[in-house]
Design an enzyme around this catalytic site. Structure first.
Site, PDB file in Angstrom:
ATOM      1  N   THR A  19       0.791  -1.363  -0.055  1.00  0.00           N
ATOM      2  CA  THR A  19       0.138   0.104   0.027  1.00  0.00           C
ATOM      3  C   THR A  19       0.843   1.339   0.159  1.00  0.00           C
ATOM      4  O   THR A  19       0.368   2.481   0.219  1.00  0.00           O
ATOM      5  CB  THR A  19      -0.874   0.249   1.145  1.00  0.00           C
ATOM      6  OG1 THR A  19       0.025  -0.326   2.443  1.00  0.00           O
ATOM      7  CG2 THR A  19      -2.147  -1.062   0.781  1.00  0.00           C
TER       8      THR A  19
ATOM      9  N   ILE B  62       3.481   4.376   1.293  1.00  0.00           N
ATOM     10  CA  ILE B  62       3.722   4.709   2.418  1.00  0.00           C
ATOM     11  C   ILE B  62       2.457   5.748   2.742  1.00  0.00           C
ATOM     12  O   ILE B  62       2.206   6.465   2.219  1.00  0.00           O
ATOM     13  CB  ILE B  62       4.935   5.824   2.457  1.00  0.00           C
ATOM     14  CG1 ILE B  62       6.296   5.028   2.206  1.00  0.00           C
ATOM     15  CG2 ILE B  62       5.012   6.719   3.545  1.00  0.00           C
ATOM     16  CD1 ILE B  62       7.453   5.659   2.468  1.00  0.00           C
ATOM     17  N   HIS B  63       1.663   4.943   3.662  1.00  0.00           N
ATOM     18  CA  HIS B  63       0.485   5.619   4.041  1.00  0.00           C
ATOM     19  C   HIS B  63       0.474   6.285   5.400  1.00  0.00           C
ATOM     20  O   HIS B  63       1.665   6.079   6.054  1.00  0.00           O
ATOM     21  CB  HIS B  63      -0.846   4.732   3.920  1.00  0.00           C
ATOM     22  CG  HIS B  63      -1.034   4.531   2.509  1.00  0.00           C
ATOM     23  ND1 HIS B  63      -1.574   5.452   1.587  1.00  0.00           N
ATOM     24  CD2 HIS B  63      -1.342   3.368   1.556  1.00  0.00           C
ATOM     25  CE1 HIS B  63      -1.865   5.198   0.390  1.00  0.00           C
ATOM     26  NE2 HIS B  63      -1.797   3.883   0.390  1.00  0.00           N
ATOM     27  N   ALA B  64      -0.679   6.711   5.912  1.00  0.00           N
ATOM     28  CA  ALA B  64      -0.665   7.392   7.118  1.00  0.00           C
ATOM     29  C   ALA B  64       0.338   6.683   8.469  1.00  0.00           C
ATOM     30  O   ALA B  64       1.103   7.397   8.913  1.00  0.00           O
ATOM     31  CB  ALA B  64      -1.941   7.657   7.824  1.00  0.00           C
TER      32      ALA B  64
END
Lengths: 571, 87
Positions: free
Chosen positions: B12, B14-16
Site C-alpha cells: 500500500t 507509504i500511507h498514514a
C-alpha cells in the site's frame, strides 16, 4: 403546533427529550492587521496545545470503544498539528505580514487542502478532509468558539445533527444521549449501525430536521417506525409516553428469554444467531441471548484505516470472538469489499456498476496475497473454538472450488510448519446471487452450509439497486420469486444433510419469520437486538401452521398478497 | 551529509501509519532530515510533506540527514524502513 418528520427507523425504541444540536460554529474569518505579533503567536500556540489535548482524549475514547485501528487516524491528526510545514509557515506569515493568525491559518491550511484534493490518488484526496478537520479545531480555539463536543454533554438530550461521524459516535455516552436524529443516512449507514449496537433509539435520513429543531425544544423519536415529532402536543406526548412504557415493559418480558432455547410452539428447535462487525459487538450478542454468530463481517477490520490489517491483527480479532463464544458456532465471512464498501488504500478504479463489479470473492481471488493472509488468520483461530468460514458473492462452483483450494493450500502450509489447525472446519457460502440459488442442488454436494444474504439476493433478483431510492419499491422480501429461491436453497441443503441460515435483514423481520419457519430455515441471523423479540414470536408459532402458510404464500401473485396473508394469520 | 536509498516494498506504499512512524522518528533528531522522491525533496519531519509525495509500491527514495546526529538519524529511520516498508 407540533411538527412531524418521517425518516428511517435505524434503532428500535422510543425517546422523548430535549434537542441538542450538534453543529459546527460559524468559523468565518477576515483578514485583519495586528500590532502585537508576540500576542498573536502566543494565542496560536495555546490553541494548538488545546487542540492536541482534545485529540488525545478523542483518540483514547475511540481506542476504548472501537479499538486501536480506528484510533490511528487521530495520531495522524495530532502529528499534523506539529508539522513544521504547517505551523512554521503560519507563524512566519503572521510575523512577516502582521496579520491575524486566524486568517493566516486559514490561508495556509487551504493551500494544503487544495494540494491534496488535486491529487490523482483517492486515498490522498481523503487526506484533504483530515487537514480541514484539524485546522477547524485549531481555528475554533483561536476564535474562542469551541466546537461542541459530544463528550461534554452532561444532561439527558436527544442529538440532532446533519450526520454523525465515527469520531462523534465513538464519544456518545448512553447515560446522557437518549436518542439521535439525523438529516442523512440509511439503515446501513455508519451511524445507524452504531445506534443499534449501542441500543440507542435513532431515526436517520429525515432530510430536514436540522432546518427546524432548536436547542432545548422537546422532541419525540420513534426508532421503530421512523417518526420524529418536534414540539409534540399534550396528546402526542401522552401517546408516546405510553408507547415508551409498553416498549420498556415488553423489553423486560423479552429479557426473560435470554437463556432459553428457541423453539416453536410445537417444540421444533431453530437457532437464533447475531450479526456482528467487530469483537466490540460481543456484549450485545451475550446480553441478547444469541445462540451463535451467524455473520461476522470482517470488512470492518479493513475499513477506517489506511493499510491492510496484518495476519496477526486478524488472528487476534477472530480468536477473541471464537473464544468468547465458548464453543458456540461463529460463521466468519471472508472480506466482502467493493459495491458500496470501498477501501481507498486498495486504489481500485471506479466502476459503472459497482454492485455488479469487482467485489468480494471476485476481488479476493485476484488479489490472492491479501486473501491468503486472511485465510491463514482464520485457520489459526480455528483451534480456539467453533469457527466456520463463509465465502461471499459466490456465483459459480469454480469460484467456490478455487477459494477452497487456496484455503487447503494455506492449511497444508500451516500444518507443515507445525501450527495447530482444526481439521473439521465447516466451509460454506453466501447465497446472494440468483445463479447460485438456482444451482443450490449442485452446490449442496460440495459446501457444508448455505447462508442466504437477502439484501443482495433481493437486489440481484429484482435488478434493483438498493442504494437507488427511486427503485426502492422493488425491494420486496416477500415477493413469491424470492420465497421460491429461498425454498430451493433450503430444500437442496436438506437433501444433502446440510443446513441453511439467513443473515440479511429479512431473518429478523416479523412478517418473514413465519414464512421462513415454514420453509424449514435452520438458522436465523440478525441484529442482536432483534433476537429476543424473534424468540418470543417463534414460541407462539406452530411449525405445521407455518408450513401450511408458506405453501399458500408460494402460490400467491404479489409481495403485498403474501404480506396480507401473514398478517391475517400470524400478527 | 549522510544518505541512504530505499525501494518501497509495502503493497500500500507509504500511507498514514508508516508516514506517522517516520515523521515521529525524524522528529527525535536535531539534524535536518529530508526525503527525496521523483525529483521532489520534503522535510521528513513534516507529515504533510511526506504524505504529499504519494509514494506507492516500487517507489525509489533517498533519505538525507545533515547535522550533529545525522548518522543516528539515518539508522533510526532505517529500522522503521526495514519493518516491511522498504528495502
Amino acid at each position: 403546533m407540533s411538527n412531524k418528520f418521517i425518516g428511517i427507523g435505524a434503532s428500535a425504541g422510543y425517546a422523548i427529550g430535549k434537542v441538542f444540536r450538534l453543529e459546527d460554529p460559524d468559523l468565518t474569518v477576515e483578514k485583519q492587521n495586528i500590532s502585537d505579533v508576540d500576542d498573536e503567536i502566543k494565542l496560536f500556540n495555546q490553541s494548538l496545545e488545546q487542540s492536541k489535548k482534545e485529540l488525545e482524549i478523542i483518540k483514547e475514547k475511540t481506542k476504548d470503544q472501537l479499538g486501536d485501528e480506528h484510533a490511528e487516524i487521530f495520531s495522524a491528526h495530532i502529528l499534523v498539528l506539529s508539522d513544521p510545514e504547517l505551523v512554521d509557515t503560519i507563524r512566519k506569515k503572521v510575523s512577516d505580514e502582521k496579520i491575524n493568525v486566524a486568517y493566516a491559518l486559514k490561508e495556509v491550511s487551504d493551500q494544503f487542502v487544495i494540494m491534496f484534493e488535486s491529487m490523482e490518488n483517492e486515498y490522498m484526496k481523503e487526506r484533504a478532509a483530515d487537514i480541514r478537520d484539524v485546522s477547524k479545531r485549531v481555528l475554533s480555539h483561536i476564535l474562542g468558539k469551541p466546537i461542541v463536543s459530544i463528550a461534554e454533554i452532561n444532561e439527558e438530550v436527544i442529538i440532532i445533527a446533519e450526520d454523525l461521524t465515527p469520531s462523534d459516535t465513538a464519544q456518545l455516552d448512553k447515560k446522557f444521549v437518549q436518542g439521535f436524529v439525523t438529516d442523512i443516512g440509511g439503515r446501513t449507514s455508519h451511524s445507524a449501525i452504531m445506534s443499534r449496537s449501542m441500543e440507542i433509539p435513532a431515526v436517520v435520513g429525515t432530510k430536514k430536521i436540522t432546518d427546524h429543531a432548536k436547542n432545548g425544544e422537546i422532541i419525540v423519536v420513534d426508532g421503530n417506525d421512523g417518526t420524529v415529532i418536534l414540539n409534540p402536543t399534550e396528546e402526542e406526548l401522552t401517546e408516546y409516553k405510553q408507547k415508551q412504557n409498553q416498549f420498556n415493559e415488553q423489553k423486560k418480558e423479552w429479557a426473560k428469554l435470554v437463556n432459553d432455547k428457541t423453539k416453536t410452539n410445537d417444540g421444533i428447535q431453530v437457532e437464533l444467531a447475531a450479526n456482528i462487525g467487530t469483537p466490540n459487538d460481543l456484549d450485545g450478542v451475550k446480553n441478547n441471548g444469541a445462540e451463535a454468530i451467524g455473520l461476522y463481517r470482517t470488512e470492518f477490520l479493513y475499513m477506517g484505516r489506511d493499510e491492510l490489517p496484518t495476519e496477526e491483527e486478524q488472528f487476534e480479532a477472530y480468536k477473541k470472538v471464537v473464544e468468547e463464544m465458548e464453543g458456540k458456532p461463529v460463521v466468519i465471512r471472508t472480506l466482502d469489499i467493493g459495491g458500496d464498501k470501498e477501501l481507498p488504500y486498495l486504489d481500485l478504479p471506479k466502476e459503472m456498476n459497482p454492485f455488479l463489479g469487482f467485489r468480494a470473492i471476485r476481488l479476493c481471488l485476484e488479489k490472492d496475497d491479501m486473501f491468503r493472509t486472511q485465510l491463514r488468520a482464520l485457520l489459526r483461530a480455528s483451534a480456539y473454538g467453533n469457527l466456520k468460514i463463509m465465502f461471499p458473492m459466490i456465483a459459480t462452483l469454480e469460484e467456490f472450488r478455487e477459494a477452497k483450494k487456496f484455503l487447503e493450500e494455506e492449511r497444508q502450509s500451516l500444518l507443515n510448519s507445525g501450527v495447530e489447525v482444526r481439521n473439521d472446519i465447516e466451509i460454506g457460502i453466501m447465497v446472494e446471487i440468483p445463479s447460485t440459488a438456482v444451482m443450490a442442488g449442485q452446490f449442496a454436494k460440495e459446501v457444508d452450509f448455505f447462508s442466504i444474504g437477502t439484501n443482495d439476493l433481493i437486489q440481484y433478483t429484482m435488478a434493483a439497486d438498493r442504494m437507488n431510492e427511486r427503485v426502492s419499491y422493488l425491494y420486496q422480501p416477500y415477493n413469491p420469486a424470492i420465497l421460491n429461491l429461498v425454498k430451493m436453497v433450503i430444500d437442496a441443503s436438506h437433501k444433502e444433510g446440510k443446513w441453511t441460515g439467513m443473515c440479511g435483514e429479512m431473518a429478523g423481520d416479523t412478517v418473514a419469520i413465519p414464512l421462513l419457519l415454514g420453509l424449514g430455515l435452520d438458522e436465523f441471523s440478525m441484529s442482536a437486538t432483534s433476537i429476543l423479540p424473534a424468540r418470543s414470536q417463534i414460541a407462539s408459532i406452530k411449525k405445521g401452521d407455518a408450513e401450511k402458510l408458506v405453501t399458500k404464500a408460494l402460490q400467491l401473485n404479489t409481495s403485498d398478497e403474501v404480506k396480507e396473508l401473514v398478517e391475517e394469520q400470524f400478527l | 551529509m549522510a544518505e541512504r536509498n530505499y525501494k518501497i516494498i509495502a503493497e500500500t506504499g507509504i500511507h498514514a501509519r508508516p508516514a506517522t512512524q517516520l515523521v515521529n522518528k525524524a522528529g527525535q533528531y536535531e539534524s535536518d532530515v529530508t526525503l527525496e522522491y521523483n525529483g521532489k525533496s520534503v522535510n521528513l519531519k513534516s507529515i504533510m510533506g511526506v504524505m504529499s509525495l504519494g509514494m506507492g509500491q516500487g517507489a525509489e527514495i533517498t533519505i538525507k540527514a545533515e547535522g550533529p546526529d545525522a548518522d543516528d538519524a539515518l539508522s533510526g529511520i532505517d529500522s522503521i524502513m526495514k519493518e516491511g516498508l522498504a528495502e
